[in-house]
Every structure is written in structure tokens, then in C-alpha cells.
Design a protein around this motif. Structure first.
Motif, short mmCIF file in Angstrom:
data_model
loop_
_atom_site.label_atom_id
_atom_site.label_comp_id
_atom_site.label_asym_id
_atom_site.label_seq_id
_atom_site.Cartn_x
_atom_site.Cartn_y
_atom_site.Cartn_z
N ALA A 121 0.83 -1.21 0.00
CA ALA A 121 0.00 0.00 0.00
C ALA A 121 0.87 1.26 0.00
CB ALA A 121 -0.92 -0.02 1.22
N SER A 122 1.99 1.23 0.71
CA SER A 122 2.86 2.41 0.78
C SER A 122 3.40 2.77 -0.60
CB SER A 122 4.02 2.16 1.73
OG SER A 122 3.56 2.04 3.05
N ARG A 179 1.85 2.04 -3.50
CA ARG A 179 0.72 2.54 -4.29
C ARG A 179 0.40 3.99 -3.95
NH1 ARG A 179 -1.24 -2.54 -2.97
NH2 ARG A 179 -2.75 -1.73 -1.47
N ARG A 180 0.58 4.37 -2.68
CA ARG A 180 0.25 5.74 -2.29
C ARG A 180 1.14 6.77 -2.97
NH1 ARG A 180 0.11 3.53 3.07
NH2 ARG A 180 -2.04 3.03 3.64
N GLN A 226 -0.24 9.33 -5.49
CA GLN A 226 -0.89 10.58 -5.10
C GLN A 226 0.00 11.42 -4.19
OE1 GLN A 226 -5.00 10.53 -3.92
NE2 GLN A 226 -5.49 8.84 -5.27
N LYS A 227 1.31 11.25 -4.37
CA LYS A 227 2.28 12.15 -3.73
C LYS A 227 3.08 12.80 -4.85
CE LYS A 227 2.74 9.86 0.75
NZ LYS A 227 3.67 9.48 1.83
N GLN A 260 5.13 -1.62 7.46
CA GLN A 260 4.33 -2.05 6.32
C GLN A 260 4.35 -3.57 6.21
OE1 GLN A 260 2.42 -0.03 3.93
NE2 GLN A 260 1.65 -2.10 3.79
N MET A 279 0.21 9.97 4.68
CA MET A 279 -0.92 10.52 3.94
C MET A 279 -0.52 10.89 2.51
SD MET A 279 -2.53 13.20 6.69
CE MET A 279 -3.33 12.67 8.21
N THR A 280 -1.47 10.84 1.61
CA THR A 280 -1.26 11.40 0.27
C THR A 280 -1.52 12.90 0.33
OG1 THR A 280 -3.56 11.05 -0.39
CG2 THR A 280 -2.00 9.24 -0.80
#
Length: 510
Positions: free
Chosen positions: A35-36, A38-39, A42-43, A180, A492-493
Motif C-alpha cells: 500500500a505504501s 501505491r500511495r 498521489q504524492k 508495512q 498521507m497522500t
């Protein structure tokens, strides 16, 4: 090099991989399916909250860096194979047989290199560091330890070290080495080789202060919470403490080659800067750098690419970028080969792209151009100011949880409504409830000092955590609680952090 590539992991893997190639591919898949990772889509790389999909995110940037990494490894392998007298047959055989393994390791390190970056990039980092150095956080620490026998004036520097030295590098190492993962304790459980290949700065805050005259101490590379993991990795690979893995230099060089050119290309795409500005800035530098016959040919070719807009099917900037990337990749591969023994013996004390080489001076020119025309643009700076305010605002709210004593925090953790009412912890409880289960899981695992198995009942785990919290050192618990908050905020993104900030500040209700 052979002794520095292993299948060993911090926790014995349940998978049956028993070869270097299979293990390296497993490490790669653990990263790209996380997940980290994939985020990162949006960074932002430079322009946060960007609607133009052709402008790079941290994810697309990381993919480009990984391509450069594999390209460098392929050039190194070719150079080793072609060098008749310089490398013995055993070295050639090792690189030939493990070419894909080494490519995978470098590629995976490149894919991970930005995984710890907070929202809004360097201004997100700055917001966290400024918060860590604020009087308000120090007062929160003193408030939390008010009923203990500790001298909080002496303890503040010790307990705040990780956060005063916050950076995307140690946070990224923390993510893959600790947080993670399903058990909340071993992260992605990557091989020791993969973990060390990620580490550019092989010091935590404490060891860095002691070794400031040593190389690679510009930043902190890991937090105290991950100290045991990296020391276990160094021991497993027979590496001295605070040393760099040879392949980490290739990851760093790949990023250096990629990011300046990519950032400038994005600036041109968004009309923040123009190609003419770029050309007018770079041509004089390249002309100035023309020296011996070898450098002259490099610089003249680059100047030619900048001006070739009539006979080429691709744009001048793309032609220039491709030529320069090829030039830099060739330089890095050659430099690695020339200093091969030094890298393998862990004796190297400088980056690959360094010194007075024409390649390093060109990169320096690109960085100066980006700082002057791109990063200082009104659009980039406006977003950075907004990002700084957002991250600072979220941390300000969550500082409430860091003011609580260990016992008060346990009340919130256990969601004890009666005691929440008696202690007037209603706001604290609501803030706590917004923390993701993944981060809370990692906090609990850290309190228990063990991984939490998926089959364990949450009620039994919570009971064990409550029992352990009653006896754990308050300052140790406070550090883990502070990391819990920073893990949440930095994970957070860009978009989510803005929406979350608006929600908790009452700017947007719903």
C-alpha cells in the motif's frame, strides 16, 4: 560482492524461495504490491494536487529511477564481461550468473527510494522537523512525563532526536523494515541485502552526532526504532556498522540522473518554465565545460541536441535528456568498474557522481537551474506554503495525544467511555479513532516487542498490550506514540492530507 548478496531475512520467510534470483524477485513483488508504494501515485514529485496526469508523481518518478538503475547494471555487466585483464574469471562468472538478481536488487531499491516521503515533499519534511523543534512539542513531552521521576529537561533531546532529524529516507526504511507488514513488526521482511541496498545514510541521529567527520552523514538514514534491524543486517552480511552496501551507490546515482531532468520536463509541460529559458541557461555552461577531447565531444553533442529542432522526429529537450542520461549512465558504470574493489571492500567515501567531472558539473548546473526557475516559481511555492500549513495543522491537533500520560493514553486506547468522560478526553478519543488500524497494529506490536500474528484475536492482543503498557518505561512508550502520529501524517497522500486537515479544523464539515 558475492558475500554481500544473501537470501537471509530478519524473520524466516514462510515462502520456499531458496535461490538468489527467486528471493530478489520476491523482494521486488513485496514492494510493488504494498500500500505504501501505491500511495506514491498521489504524492507529488514537484507539483502537488496536480490534475495534469502527464506531470510526474512520486510513483512515476520512482519507476523512471528504477529503469535507470537497471540500465546502469546492464552497462556494468557488459563492462565486466568486456574487460579482459581487469577482472578474474570468478568475478565475471558471478556477475554473469547473477545479472538478473543484481538488477532486481538495484531496481527494488530505486522503487523504494521515495517510499517514506511525506505529503508535499520537502516542505512536508520541513513541517515535521519544525514541529519537532517547537516549544509546543517539548511542552507536550513534559506534560506526558509529568508524573514520572525523569528530568524532562535532560530527556527532551534524547526523545525528540528521531523527529528533529525526520526525513523521507529514515521514514522509508522504517516503513519497509517495520510498519508495512501484516504482523506490524517486520515490515515487508525484505532480505538483508535489499535493506542495506536502500540505505544511503548509514547512521541514526546518535551515531551521526558522534561521526560527523565521516562520509555519508549529511542526513540520518534510520531511526532508533529500526536500529536493531539494520545492525542485524550488517552482521549477517559481515559489513562493519555504519557502512554502505555497494549497490546503494547505484540506486543513489539513478535518482540523481533522473530527478533533475524530470522535474525540469514537468516544469516545461506546465508552462512554468520554457525550453528557451532552459536552453539559454545550459548552453553557456556546456560551452564553459568544453575541455579535453573527450569532454569536448560530450558537451558539443549536448549543445547540438539542444539546437536540433529541424531534422529530428523528437523534441530538442527529449533529445537532450536522452543523450545526457546515456552519457551519465555510461559514466556511472565506468566509475563503478574503476573503483570496483573499493566498493566491494566498503572503502568508498564519496558518491559515484562527484568531484570535478564534467558529468557532475552538468548535474550541478541542472540543479541550479531548477532551484532558480522551477522550485522558486509562484505555483510551486504557493503549493509548498499550503502543504506546510496543512501538515503543521494536523500535527498541532494530534499533539493533544502526546500531552497525555501513559495511563491517560491507555484509557483512550482501550476506548473506556467512563474514564474518557471523567478525564475529559472526548476530543482525544475522537482523534485517536481516526488513526488507521494498520498504524495502531504496528504501535501495539512495538509495545509487545514482537509480531502480531493474523490469527491472534484482537481482544486478547489488546489485553496483552494493556498489561505491557502498565510496566513499560514511559519514555519508551512516548517515543512509540510519537512515531505512531508521524507514521500516520507522513503516510498521507497530498489529497487526503488536505481533506483531513479541512475536516479536523472545521473548514469542511461532513
Amino acid at each position: 560482492m558475492k558475500s554481500l548478496i544473501t537470501t537471509d531475512r530478519h524473520r524466516v520467510s514462510s515462502t520456499s524461495h531458496n535461490s538468489l534470483i527467486a528471493t530478489s524477485q520476491s523482494d521486488r513483488s513485496r514492494v510493488i504490491y504494498s500500500a505504501s508504494f501505491r500511495r506514491l501515485q498521489q504524492k507529488a514529485q514537484v507539483f502537488s494536487l496536480e490534475s495534469n496526469s502527464s506531470v510526474r508523481s512520486r510513483l512515476t518518478h520512482s519507476i523512471e529511477v528504477s529503469h535507470i538503475g537497471r540500465y546502469i547494471v546492464s552497462r556494468i555487466i557488459q563492462l565486466i564481461e568486456d574487460s579482459q585483464p581487469d577482472f578474474d574469471d570468478e568475478v565475471k562468472k558471478f556477475w554473469r550468473e547473477n545479472s538478473l538478481t543484481i538488477s532486481n536488487i538495484v531496481e527494488t531499491a530505486c522503487l523504494m527510494h521515495d517510499i517514506g516521503n511525506p505529503p508535499f515533499g520537502h516542505f512536508g519534511e520541513a513541517a515535521i522537523v519544525d514541529w519537532a523543534n517547537s516549544n509546543e512539542l517539548e511542552e507536550a513531552l513534559k506534560s506526558s512525563l509529568r508524573e514520572t521521576s525523569f528530568d524532562t529537561n535532560e530527556l527532551s533531546d534524547e526523545l525528540l532526536q528521531d523527529f528533529k532529524n525526520f526525513d523521507g529516507n529514515p521514514q522509508g526504511f522504517r516503513i519497509v523494515a517495520k510498519t508495512q507488514g501484516d504482523d506490524g513488526y517486520n515490515g515487508l521482511n525484505l532480505t538483508y541485502t535489499q535493506l542495506t541496498a536502500l540505505l544511503k545514510y548509514p547512521y541514526d541521529a546518535e551515531s551521526r552526532d558522534i561521526n560527523q567527520d565521516k562520509p555519508f552523514t549529511k542526513k540520518v538514514g534510520f531511526f532508533r526504532t529500526e536500529k536493531k534491524v539494520i545492525h542485524d543486517a550488517w552482521r549477517a552480511l559481515n559489513m562493519p556498522a555504519n557502512s554502505r552496501h555497494p549497490l546503494s551507490f547505484l540506486m543513489e546515482a539513478s535518482d540523481d540522473i533522473s530527478y533533475c531532468l524530470s522535474d525540469i520536463e514537468d516544469g516545461i509541460e506546465k508552462n512554468v518554465i520554457t525550453f528557451e529559458q532552459f536552453k539559454e541557461s545550459l548552453e553557456p555552461l556546456l560551452s564553459e565545460l568544453i575541455g579535453d577531447d573527450n569532454d569536448k565531444k560530450k558537451c558539443e553533442t549536448l549543445i547540438e541536441k539542444l539546437n536540433d529542432n529541424k531534422h529530428s522526429p523528437i523534441s530538442p529537450f527529449l533529445a537532450f535528456k536522452t543523450e545526457l542520461q546515456n552519457l551519465l549512465v555510461a559514466y556511472v558504470a565506468k566509475a563503478f568498474i574503476e573503483r570496483y574493489e573499493s566498493f566491494c571492500n566498503l572503502e568508498t567515501d564519496s558518491d559515484i557522481i562527484s568531484g570535478d567531472s564534467v558529468e557532475n558539473r552538468i548535474l550541478g548546473g541542472l540543479k541550479r537551474f531548477a532551484r532558480q526557475y522551477l522550485f522558486s516559481s509562484n505555483e510551486a511555492e504557493s503549493i509548498e506554503l499550503s502543504g506546510y500549513a496543512i501538515i503543521s495543522g494536523v500535527l498541532e491537533e494530534y499533539q493533544r495525544l502526546l500531552k497525555l500520560s501513559k495511563d491517560e493514553f491507555l484509557i483512550v486506547l482501550n476506548n473506556d467511555f467512563k474514564e474518557v468522560a471523567e478525564k475529559k478526553l472526548h476530543v482525544h478519543r475522537r482523534l485517536f479513532k481516526k488513526l488507521p488500524e494498520k498504524h495502531l497494529h504496528s504501535y501495539k506490536a512495538a509495545i509487545l516487542d514482537r509480531g502480531i500474528l493474523p490469527a491472534e484475536k484482537s481482544s486478547e492482543v489488546d489485553k496483552e498490550v494493556s498489561t505491557k503498557l502498565a510496566t513499560i518505561c514511559p519514555k519508551q512508550e512516548w517515543i512509540l506514540r510519537a512515531h505512531l502520529i508521524v507514521d500516520f501524517v507522513s503516510g498521507m497522500t497530498d489529497q487526503f492530507s488536505m481533506e483531513f486537515f479541512q475536516s479536523i479544523k472545521g473548514i469542511k464539515v461532513g
